[in-house]
Design a protein around this motif. Structure first.
Motif, PDB file in Angstrom:
ATOM      1  N   GLU A  46       3.000   2.324   5.796  1.00 50.33           N
ATOM      2  CA  GLU A  46       1.540   2.441   5.918  1.00 50.33           C
ATOM      3  C   GLU A  46       0.873   1.075   5.944  1.00 50.33           C
ATOM      4  N   ASN A  47       1.304   0.209   5.049  1.00 47.34           N
ATOM      5  CA  ASN A  47       0.717  -1.133   5.030  1.00 47.34           C
ATOM      6  C   ASN A  47       1.023  -1.871   6.327  1.00 47.34           C
ATOM      7  N   ALA A  48       2.241  -1.674   6.837  1.00 47.71           N
ATOM      8  CA  ALA A  48       2.630  -2.336   8.087  1.00 47.71           C
ATOM      9  C   ALA A  48       1.754  -1.853   9.243  1.00 47.71           C
ATOM     10  N   ASP A  81      -1.268  -0.471   8.952  1.00 44.92           N
ATOM     11  CA  ASP A  81      -2.640  -0.948   8.730  1.00 44.92           C
ATOM     12  C   ASP A  81      -2.796  -2.400   9.169  1.00 44.92           C
ATOM     13  N   ALA A  82      -1.718  -3.170   9.050  1.00 46.39           N
ATOM     14  CA  ALA A  82      -1.796  -4.595   9.412  1.00 46.39           C
ATOM     15  C   ALA A  82      -1.656  -4.799  10.918  1.00 46.39           C
ATOM     16  N   THR A  83      -1.327  -3.733  11.647  1.00 42.21           N
ATOM     17  CA  THR A  83      -1.135  -3.876  13.098  1.00 42.21           C
ATOM     18  C   THR A  83      -2.189  -3.102  13.888  1.00 42.21           C
ATOM     19  N   GLU A 111       9.596  -4.702   7.900  1.00 47.14           N
ATOM     20  CA  GLU A 111       9.034  -5.882   8.564  1.00 47.14           C
ATOM     21  C   GLU A 111       8.057  -5.445   9.642  1.00 47.14           C
ATOM     22  N   ASP A 112       6.922  -6.143   9.715  1.00 47.30           N
ATOM     23  CA  ASP A 112       5.941  -5.805  10.752  1.00 47.30           C
ATOM     24  C   ASP A 112       5.500  -7.055  11.496  1.00 47.30           C
ATOM     25  N   ASN A 113       4.780  -6.845  12.586  1.00 46.94           N
ATOM     26  CA  ASN A 113       4.227  -7.952  13.364  1.00 46.94           C
ATOM     27  C   ASN A 113       2.713  -7.981  13.216  1.00 46.94           C
ATOM     28  N   ASN A 127      -1.602 -11.436  -5.735  1.00 48.83           N
ATOM     29  CA  ASN A 127      -2.413 -10.318  -6.218  1.00 48.83           C
ATOM     30  C   ASN A 127      -2.206  -9.048  -5.391  1.00 48.83           C
ATOM     31  N   ALA A 128      -2.093  -9.224  -4.078  1.00 54.44           N
ATOM     32  CA  ALA A 128      -1.944  -8.036  -3.222  1.00 54.44           C
ATOM     33  C   ALA A 128      -0.701  -7.238  -3.614  1.00 54.44           C
ATOM     34  N   PHE A 129       0.361  -7.946  -4.046  1.00 53.19           N
ATOM     35  CA  PHE A 129       1.608  -7.258  -4.391  1.00 53.19           C
ATOM     36  C   PHE A 129       1.853  -7.186  -5.897  1.00 53.19           C
ATOM     37  N   TYR A 162      -5.795  -3.891  -6.429  1.00 57.16           N
ATOM     38  CA  TYR A 162      -6.253  -5.084  -5.711  1.00 57.16           C
ATOM     39  C   TYR A 162      -5.987  -4.795  -4.239  1.00 57.16           C
ATOM     40  N   SER A 163      -6.995  -4.930  -3.405  1.00 61.09           N
ATOM     41  CA  SER A 163      -6.858  -4.446  -2.030  1.00 61.09           C
ATOM     42  C   SER A 163      -7.824  -5.153  -1.103  1.00 61.09           C
ATOM     43  N   SER A 164      -7.487  -5.181   0.176  1.00 60.60           N
ATOM     44  CA  SER A 164      -8.454  -5.650   1.170  1.00 60.60           C
ATOM     45  C   SER A 164      -9.109  -4.445   1.841  1.00 60.60           C
ATOM     46  N   LYS A 165      -8.808  -3.253   1.298  1.00 55.72           N
ATOM     47  CA  LYS A 165      -9.293  -2.050   1.985  1.00 55.72           C
ATOM     48  C   LYS A 165     -10.382  -1.323   1.203  1.00 55.72           C
ATOM     49  N   TYR A 166     -10.973  -2.015   0.216  1.00 54.09           N
ATOM     50  CA  TYR A 166     -12.082  -1.399  -0.508  1.00 54.09           C
ATOM     51  C   TYR A 166     -13.370  -1.566   0.277  1.00 54.09           C
ATOM     52  N   GLY A 187      -4.333   2.902   3.802  1.00 50.50           N
ATOM     53  CA  GLY A 187      -4.468   2.575   2.385  1.00 50.50           C
ATOM     54  C   GLY A 187      -5.924   2.697   1.990  1.00 50.50           C
ATOM     55  N   MET A 188      -6.160   3.044   0.731  1.00 52.12           N
ATOM     56  CA  MET A 188      -7.536   3.087   0.275  1.00 52.12           C
ATOM     57  C   MET A 188      -7.663   2.862  -1.227  1.00 52.12           C
ATOM     58  N   TYR A 189      -6.561   2.991  -1.942  1.00 56.14           N
ATOM     59  CA  TYR A 189      -6.664   2.895  -3.402  1.00 56.14           C
ATOM     60  C   TYR A 189      -6.284   1.527  -3.956  1.00 56.14           C
ATOM     61  N   GLY A 190      -5.626   0.699  -3.153  1.00 57.65           N
ATOM     62  CA  GLY A 190      -5.179  -0.594  -3.688  1.00 57.65           C
ATOM     63  C   GLY A 190      -4.048  -0.430  -4.677  1.00 57.65           C
ATOM     64  N   LEU A 191      -3.248   0.606  -4.465  1.00 59.08           N
ATOM     65  CA  LEU A 191      -2.260   0.983  -5.457  1.00 59.08           C
ATOM     66  C   LEU A 191      -0.847   1.052  -4.885  1.00 59.08           C
ATOM     67  N   GLY A 192      -0.750   1.576  -3.643  1.00 57.98           N
ATOM     68  CA  GLY A 192       0.530   1.976  -3.076  1.00 57.98           C
ATOM     69  C   GLY A 192       1.690   1.028  -3.291  1.00 57.98           C
ATOM     70  N   VAL A 193       1.587  -0.184  -2.775  1.00 57.26           N
ATOM     71  CA  VAL A 193       2.744  -1.060  -2.830  1.00 57.26           C
ATOM     72  C   VAL A 193       3.035  -1.467  -4.279  1.00 57.26           C
ATOM     73  N   LYS A 194       1.984  -1.573  -5.094  1.00 57.69           N
ATOM     74  CA  LYS A 194       2.216  -1.938  -6.509  1.00 57.69           C
ATOM     75  C   LYS A 194       2.924  -0.826  -7.266  1.00 57.69           C
ATOM     76  N   ALA A 195       2.632   0.417  -6.939  1.00 64.60           N
ATOM     77  CA  ALA A 195       3.345   1.524  -7.584  1.00 64.60           C
ATOM     78  C   ALA A 195       4.833   1.405  -7.256  1.00 64.60           C
TER      79      ALA A 195
HETATM   80  P1  ADP Z   1      -3.875  -0.516  -0.127  1.00 69.12           P
HETATM   81  O1  ADP Z   1      -2.964  -0.395   1.044  1.00 69.12           O
HETATM   82  O2  ADP Z   1      -4.410   0.804  -0.594  1.00 69.12           O
HETATM   83  O3  ADP Z   1      -4.940  -1.533   0.052  1.00 69.12           O
HETATM   84  P2  ADP Z   1      -1.547  -1.678  -1.381  1.00 69.12           P
HETATM   85  O4  ADP Z   1      -1.220  -1.916  -2.810  1.00 69.12           O
HETATM   86  O5  ADP Z   1      -0.585  -0.849  -0.622  1.00 69.12           O
HETATM   87  O6  ADP Z   1      -2.995  -1.032  -1.363  1.00 69.12           O
HETATM   88  O7  ADP Z   1      -1.695  -3.075  -0.646  1.00 69.12           O
HETATM   89  C1  ADP Z   1      -2.548  -4.054  -1.181  1.00 69.12           C
HETATM   90  C2  ADP Z   1      -3.034  -5.021  -0.143  1.00 69.12           C
HETATM   91  O8  ADP Z   1      -1.978  -5.860   0.288  1.00 69.12           O
HETATM   92  C3  ADP Z   1      -3.564  -4.388   1.115  1.00 69.12           C
HETATM   93  O9  ADP Z   1      -4.923  -4.028   0.969  1.00 69.12           O
HETATM   94  C4  ADP Z   1      -3.367  -5.490   2.145  1.00 69.12           C
HETATM   95  O10 ADP Z   1      -4.450  -6.361   2.136  1.00 69.12           O
HETATM   96  C5  ADP Z   1      -2.166  -6.245   1.622  1.00 69.12           C
HETATM   97  N1  ADP Z   1      -0.925  -5.894   2.355  1.00 69.12           N
HETATM   98  C6  ADP Z   1       0.084  -5.144   1.895  1.00 69.12           C
HETATM   99  N2  ADP Z   1       1.072  -5.039   2.804  1.00 69.12           N
HETATM  100  C7  ADP Z   1       0.675  -5.742   3.880  1.00 69.12           C
HETATM  101  C8  ADP Z   1       1.253  -6.032   5.175  1.00 69.12           C
HETATM  102  N3  ADP Z   1       2.449  -5.546   5.537  1.00 69.12           N
HETATM  103  N4  ADP Z   1       0.545  -6.805   6.019  1.00 69.12           N
HETATM  104  C9  ADP Z   1      -0.661  -7.296   5.663  1.00 69.12           C
HETATM  105  N5  ADP Z   1      -1.255  -7.062   4.482  1.00 69.12           N
HETATM  106  C10 ADP Z   1      -0.605  -6.292   3.588  1.00 69.12           C
END
Ligand code: ADP
Ligand code: MG
Length: 562
Positions: free
Chosen positions: A51-53, A55-57, A92-94, A105-107, A112-116, A123-131
């Motif tokens: 999902e993060n990958a 969202d980043a593309t 891995e993403d491009n 902080n993002a990880f 902590y999120s760029s999607k608030y 993504g919307m909760y700033g939680l996924g990858v940290k969980a």
């Molecule tokens: P969310 O996706 O809900 O924002 P995550 O904990 O999954 O929460 O990710 C936190 C933040 O890390 C994202 O908001 C994004 O800014 C950044 N991030 C995570 N994975 C990637 C990625 N593959 N490419 C770019 N930014 C990423």
């Protein structure tokens, strides 16, 4: 009871209070984020990283190229009798990459999120990858490894980190940076965790497959621990227009959110604040609204935060939510997949004989715009099933678990398919996609969607709309089968009649077995007569050639006779 015993009991009855950090909370309540057991955890980790990958593309207009590698880690097996298996999941993403200053902080910081922001993202909760990181460090003792080359940056950055649960802060254990060689930009994340691949396999493969259906413009590769490669190359370069960030709609605002807006606004008057901080509010609407509410348009909005103005503030919040004079929430910020891509996606995965799709016009619930899309695939390579196969998506994420709790399931299970000419068992696939700046998930694991009435009725209308197309196709197909049957019943006599006519058409003294040429020309005229008298319906937008149909019937009859 003695005094001292009573006081001892009282002290036992006293509760001990302490604070828990949000990281600790999610570490202790793993199931809330979808990490209930090693099977779900492996699945959820793949999902959060993919999902993060994405969202980043695609959210940034980049055609996604995503590789998922799951490796077994026998080197991390504990000794003794304990039997657990660890896996490293690497995605891995491009994409746009993560700025060096934000990686930690993002990880490493829960929430902590760029999607608030108000934007349609996965993504919307700033939680996924940290969980996933928390689960990983708790079950494997390994840090998350992030390698990122942000777009435009001359460097590639690498960080390995843990999350300090008590403080909810990243702890970096290793970092490096080097000059970028080549043109890669994007991110590669590796998380090591305890998992159950044999059990998670089918779900993970299905998840990747369903992602490929909804994003046919992405190239996605999954490499399993056994070394099996699932490769879905993109089948189109057409991408949905990326979502854009929106301002809040007044109907979606409550008192606390309003306070935050007032604290942060630069507007000097109430009216200005309404126009600049909200969507769908113009000068005139703002003036009319404030007159109706009885608030001074020129008042400094910060005044509302002062003591004694609480009533005015909550009046404003109430009225913002309920006033009918605002325009509907803007939906041009949303990014639906579109009918064409839905059809391409279904076609490539199911090779059906019929496919249809609709992207409904935008609607809103509680100030949040949403769009429902539905695709239906029928027949062809799809195997008949007792009930339709439902593919659920929200903001382009496939939802696999909790199907029966989902609003789409509820709607679908009440559709009377007989009305559309479908009798079960039937080869029927129904795809439902909900795009919104705020998807009303039932939990932070994002597996099912709540029964919001506005969404429910849109899903129903969308399914019905596409199903009507299917009904038309099926009834044409049935008519064609009917016609074929009629043709068969007449045409099968043609060769015999032709032979007799060829003989009878000669004077009695010239009777002899017919020449092949004579017979053929009589057949041709009979075929023409039959073909002119049948009405061949259109199938798939093409009209079959009646002469061809009659001929093929004759051929088959001859073969059968032989
Ligand atoms: P969310 O996706 O809900 O924002 P995550 O904990 O999954 O929460 O990710 C936190 C933040 O890390 C994202 O908001 C994004 O800014 C950044 N991030 C995570 N994975 C990637 C990625 N593959 N490419 C770019 N930014 C990423
Ligand atoms: Mg995420």
């Amino acid at each position: 009871m003695s005094r001292s015993r009573a006081s001892a009991q009282a002290s036992e009855a006293r509760e001990r209070y302490r604070e828990m950090s949000v990281a600790e909370f999610f570490a202790k309540n793993k199931e809330l984020a979808g990490f209930a057991n090693p099977t779900r955890a492996l699945y959820q980790t793949v999902r959060e990283l993919v999902e993060n990958a994405l969202d980043a593309t695609d959210t940034h207009g980049i055609l996604p190229e995503i590789t998922i590698i799951i490796r077994e880690r026998p080197d991390l097996e504990p000794g003794g009798s304990e039997r657990v298996t660890r896996y490293t999941v690497t995605v891995e993403d491009n994409g746009i990459g993560v700025p060096a200053t934000e990686i930690a902080n993002a990880f490493g910081k829960v929430l902590y999120s760029s999607k608030y922001v108000i934007r349609q993202t996965r993504g919307m909760y700033g939680l996924g990858v940290k969980a996933a990181v928390l689960y990983g460090q708790a079950t494997s003792g390994q840090p998350v490894e992030v390698v990122s080359a942000p777009i435009g940056s001359p460097y590639v950055y690498m960080k390995k980190l843990f999350i300090d649960m008590k403080k909810n802060k990243p702890v970096i254990v290793e970092e490096a940076q080097w000059k970028r060689r080549g043109r890669w930009h994007g991110t590669r994340v590796s998380i090591t965790l305890q998992g159950d691949w044999p059990r998670a396999r089918s779900r993970i493969v299905e998840y990747v497959k369903r992602t490929a259906i909804i994003a046919p413009y992405a190239t996605i590769t999954l490499i399993t621990p056994e070394g099996v490669v699932y490769h879905y190359p993109r089948t189109t370069r057409k991408m949905p227009k990326p979502p854009r960030e929106a301002k809040p709609h007044p109907h979606g605002i409550d008192l606390e959110q309003l306070k935050l807006i007032i604290i942060n606004t630069k507007a000097k008057t109430l009216k200005d604040m309404l126009v600049t901080e909200f969507q769908s509010v113009g000068e005139k609407t703002a003036t009319d609204f404030l007159r109706e509410v009885g608030l001074d348009a020129d008042m400094d909005p910060k005044k509302l935060l002062e003591r004694g103005n609480g009533r005015k503030l909550s009046l404003l919040a109430d009225k913002l939510r309920t006033y009918r004079g605002f325009r509907a929430p803007r939906s041009d910020y949303l990014s639906p997949i579109g009918e064409e891509l839905i059809k391409i996606g279904l076609q490539r995965m199911f090779s059906p004989e019929w496919v249809g799709a609709v992207t409904r016009s935008p609607k809103a619930y509680e100030g949040h715009p949403f769009i429902v899309e539905v695709g239906i695939a029928y027949g062809g390579a799809i195997k008949p099933m007792e009930e339709p196969l439902l593919l659920r998506y929200a903001n382009k994420i496939p939802l696999l678990y909790e199907e029966r709790e989902d609003v789409s399931w509820k709607v679908l299970s009440r559709i009377n398919w007989r009305l559309y000419g479908v009798e079960f068992p039937a080869p029927l696939v129904v795809l439902v996609h909900i795009a919104s700046t705020k998807v009303p998930y039932k939990g932070v694991g994002k597996e099912s969607i709540s029964e919001v009435p506005e969404i429910e009725s849109e899903i129903r209308a969308a399914i019905q709309e596409v199903a009507r197309g299917l009904r038309i196709y099926l009834s044409r197909k049935r008519r064609e089968a009917e016609v074929r049957r009629k043709i068969v019943s007449i045409a099968k006599y043609i060769p015999e009649i032709a032979r007799s006519l060829a003989v009878l058409s000669k004077p009695p003294d010239k009777w002899s077995p017919p020449e092949p040429g004579e017979e053929r020309s009589i057949i041709d005229s009979l075929v023409r007569i039959v073909a002119e008298n049948v009405e061949v319906p259109q199938v798939n937008g093409e009209t079959a050639d009646p002469i061809q149909i009659v001929r093929s019937v004759i051929e088959n009859v001859r073969v059968e006779e032989r």
